[in-house]
Design a protein around this motif. Structure first.
Motif, mmCIF file in Angstrom:
data_model
loop_
_atom_site.group_PDB
_atom_site.id
_atom_site.type_symbol
_atom_site.label_atom_id
_atom_site.label_comp_id
_atom_site.label_asym_id
_atom_site.label_seq_id
_atom_site.Cartn_x
_atom_site.Cartn_y
_atom_site.Cartn_z
ATOM 1 N N UNK A 10 0.840 -1.191 0.000
ATOM 2 C CA UNK A 10 0.000 0.000 0.000
ATOM 3 C C UNK A 10 0.873 1.237 0.000
ATOM 4 N N UNK A 11 0.519 2.213 -0.825
ATOM 5 C CA UNK A 11 1.251 3.479 -0.806
ATOM 6 C C UNK A 11 0.345 4.612 -1.267
ATOM 7 N N UNK A 12 0.684 5.826 -0.838
ATOM 8 C CA UNK A 12 -0.085 7.017 -1.202
ATOM 9 C C UNK A 12 0.571 7.713 -2.385
ATOM 10 N N UNK A 13 -0.232 8.347 -3.197
ATOM 11 C CA UNK A 13 0.291 9.116 -4.325
ATOM 12 C C UNK A 13 -0.742 10.144 -4.777
ATOM 13 N N UNK A 14 -0.324 10.997 -5.679
ATOM 14 C CA UNK A 14 -1.227 11.986 -6.275
ATOM 15 C C UNK A 14 -2.037 11.288 -7.367
ATOM 16 N N UNK A 15 -3.346 11.511 -7.427
ATOM 17 C CA UNK A 15 -4.147 10.857 -8.466
ATOM 18 C C UNK A 15 -3.880 11.434 -9.846
ATOM 19 N N UNK A 16 -4.105 10.636 -10.854
ATOM 20 C CA UNK A 16 -4.081 11.155 -12.218
ATOM 21 C C UNK A 16 -5.352 11.977 -12.442
ATOM 22 N N UNK A 17 -5.389 12.837 -13.446
ATOM 23 C CA UNK A 17 -6.625 13.587 -13.729
ATOM 24 C C UNK A 17 -7.815 12.660 -13.970
ATOM 25 N N UNK A 18 -7.576 11.530 -14.646
ATOM 26 C CA UNK A 18 -8.673 10.584 -14.911
ATOM 27 C C UNK A 18 -9.191 9.976 -13.612
ATOM 28 N N UNK A 43 -8.983 11.326 -10.576
ATOM 29 C CA UNK A 43 -9.661 12.374 -9.812
ATOM 30 C C UNK A 43 -11.090 12.572 -10.306
ATOM 31 N N UNK A 44 -11.283 12.495 -11.630
ATOM 32 C CA UNK A 44 -12.617 12.655 -12.200
ATOM 33 C C UNK A 44 -13.484 11.447 -11.879
ATOM 34 N N UNK A 45 -12.936 10.242 -12.048
ATOM 35 C CA UNK A 45 -13.708 9.023 -11.826
ATOM 36 C C UNK A 45 -14.138 8.883 -10.372
ATOM 37 N N UNK A 46 -13.240 9.206 -9.438
ATOM 38 C CA UNK A 46 -13.531 9.061 -8.009
ATOM 39 C C UNK A 46 -14.145 10.320 -7.406
ATOM 40 N N UNK A 47 -14.339 11.352 -8.238
ATOM 41 C CA UNK A 47 -14.938 12.619 -7.779
ATOM 42 C C UNK A 47 -14.161 13.166 -6.575
ATOM 43 N N UNK A 48 -12.848 13.297 -6.758
ATOM 44 C CA UNK A 48 -11.985 13.735 -5.668
ATOM 45 C C UNK A 48 -11.924 15.249 -5.590
ATOM 46 N N UNK A 49 -11.925 15.801 -4.384
ATOM 47 C CA UNK A 49 -11.698 17.233 -4.243
ATOM 48 C C UNK A 49 -10.247 17.557 -4.570
ATOM 49 N N UNK A 50 -10.015 18.799 -4.908
ATOM 50 C CA UNK A 50 -8.660 19.231 -5.251
ATOM 51 C C UNK A 50 -7.697 18.957 -4.091
ATOM 52 N N UNK A 51 -6.566 18.351 -4.410
ATOM 53 C CA UNK A 51 -5.537 18.123 -3.406
ATOM 54 C C UNK A 51 -5.638 16.813 -2.652
ATOM 55 N N UNK A 52 -6.718 16.040 -2.862
ATOM 56 C CA UNK A 52 -6.825 14.775 -2.118
ATOM 57 C C UNK A 52 -5.982 13.687 -2.766
ATOM 58 N N UNK A 61 -3.048 -16.724 -8.449
ATOM 59 C CA UNK A 61 -4.316 -16.830 -9.169
ATOM 60 C C UNK A 61 -4.997 -15.478 -9.371
ATOM 61 N N UNK A 62 -4.445 -14.431 -8.773
ATOM 62 C CA UNK A 62 -4.980 -13.078 -8.983
ATOM 63 C C UNK A 62 -3.922 -12.066 -8.603
ATOM 64 N N UNK A 63 -3.797 -11.037 -9.426
ATOM 65 C CA UNK A 63 -3.035 -9.849 -9.049
ATOM 66 C C UNK A 63 -3.966 -8.669 -9.235
ATOM 67 N N UNK A 64 -4.184 -7.889 -8.164
ATOM 68 C CA UNK A 64 -5.154 -6.793 -8.209
ATOM 69 C C UNK A 64 -4.493 -5.470 -7.850
ATOM 70 N N UNK A 65 -4.933 -4.420 -8.528
ATOM 71 C CA UNK A 65 -4.474 -3.058 -8.243
ATOM 72 C C UNK A 65 -5.699 -2.223 -7.895
ATOM 73 N N UNK A 66 -5.717 -1.674 -6.689
ATOM 74 C CA UNK A 66 -6.826 -0.839 -6.251
ATOM 75 C C UNK A 66 -6.398 0.605 -6.087
ATOM 76 N N UNK A 67 -7.284 1.522 -6.387
ATOM 77 C CA UNK A 67 -7.048 2.952 -6.178
ATOM 78 C C UNK A 67 -8.186 3.465 -5.313
ATOM 79 N N UNK A 68 -7.851 3.895 -4.092
ATOM 80 C CA UNK A 68 -8.840 4.268 -3.088
ATOM 81 C C UNK A 68 -8.761 5.759 -2.774
ATOM 82 N N UNK A 69 -9.914 6.409 -2.689
ATOM 83 C CA UNK A 69 -9.952 7.797 -2.212
ATOM 84 C C UNK A 69 -9.493 7.799 -0.750
ATOM 85 N N UNK A 70 -8.411 8.521 -0.463
ATOM 86 C CA UNK A 70 -7.746 8.398 0.839
ATOM 87 C C UNK A 70 -8.661 8.721 2.017
#
Length: 264
Positions: free
Chosen positions: A197-205, A207-216, A233-242
């Protein structure tokens, strides 16, 4: 003396905190507050931007300004993968989080896109396939009501999922018990997994898909799922609104020294 936009923002913040405006509720349109004498268009706009910066609301085109859920969802650790939940019942992982958080859910709050793609270097290495070989992907967008919470994209070797419900694009979990039950029925019982798990800045896409406020920021999750013999049997990548999750882990503390002593 505070500027007018600040005074308006403070009044609206109090109404949000008191529950007069509840989570998920849309605030009045800017023009309505202007007509009600709350200030000019620029004053109301500045007040809404301040509420967004303070994490009280989200604003997006087509959805207006909406009060944010102030209590984050519990994102369980190992408990969300308890076999009794999905093998013997119908409580898939995202539903387990909702139940633990005391929140309502609908199965169709998970939508998905399914298909085949060339494996990226990371996916190929994790699944143990040749780079650019075809793998199945299952990309989900999960919402709580109308608010997106996270995306999760799982990748599979074709021989593990061909002809199963995991490659069926019908919205919602892949049948009773979800994806792990599908793998179990196909002869691939999950045994252990690794998550990073790690934190990062979202891509513009994102931010739009997750309806993120500016700076989240977002939290990116990598999950690798194994059978007992070590087959991935599975490799998954999740992107979560922090701000929409609180990550919770409950586990037995290991004692490697004792384990070595027991093995002697």
């Amino acid at each position: 003396m505070a500027p007018k936009w600040r005074e308006l923002a403070d009044r609206l913040a109090e109404r949000i905190k008191s529950g007069e405006y509840s989570p998920g509720q849309q605030l009045p349109h800017i023009r309505d507050l202007v007509e009600a004498g709350e200030g000019s268009k620029s004053t109301v706009h500045a007040a809404y931007k301040a509420l967004e910066a303070e994490g009280l609301v989200t604003s997006s085109r087509g959805h207006g300004t909406v009060v944010r859920q102030q209590t984050p969802l519990k994102r369980l650790g190992i408990a969300r993968y308890d076999k009794a939940k999905w093998r013997d019942g119908d409580e898939v992982a995202f539903i387990a989080d909702r139940v633990a958080s005391g929140r309502a859910y609908r199965r169709n709050e998970q939508t998905q896109t399914v298909g085949c793609v060339p494996a990226s270097p990371l996916v190929a290495e994790t699944l143990g396939v040749s780079p650019d070989s075809e793998v199945y992907f299952r990309a989900r967008l999960v919402k709580e009501g109308e608010q997106p919470t996270h995306t999760l994209t799982s990748y599979y070797r074709p021989e593990h999922v061909e002809g199963t419900r995991l490659v069926d694009p019908t919205p919602g979990p892949a049948g009773k018990g979800g994806g792990y039950k599908v793998l179990y029925d196909a002869g691939y019982e999950i045994d252990h997994m690794k998550e990073s798990l790690f934190a990062r800045v979202p891509t513009p896409e994102e931010a739009k898909l997750l309806q993120l406020p500016s700076g989240e920021p977002v939290m990116e999750l990598h999950r690798t799922t194994y059978t007992e013999d070590g087959t991935v049997v599975e490799f998954a990548v999740g992107v979560h609104a922090a701000s929409r999750f609180a990550w919770e882990y409950d586990f037995k503390v290991p004692d490697s020294a004792q384990s070595k002593a027991d093995g002697e």
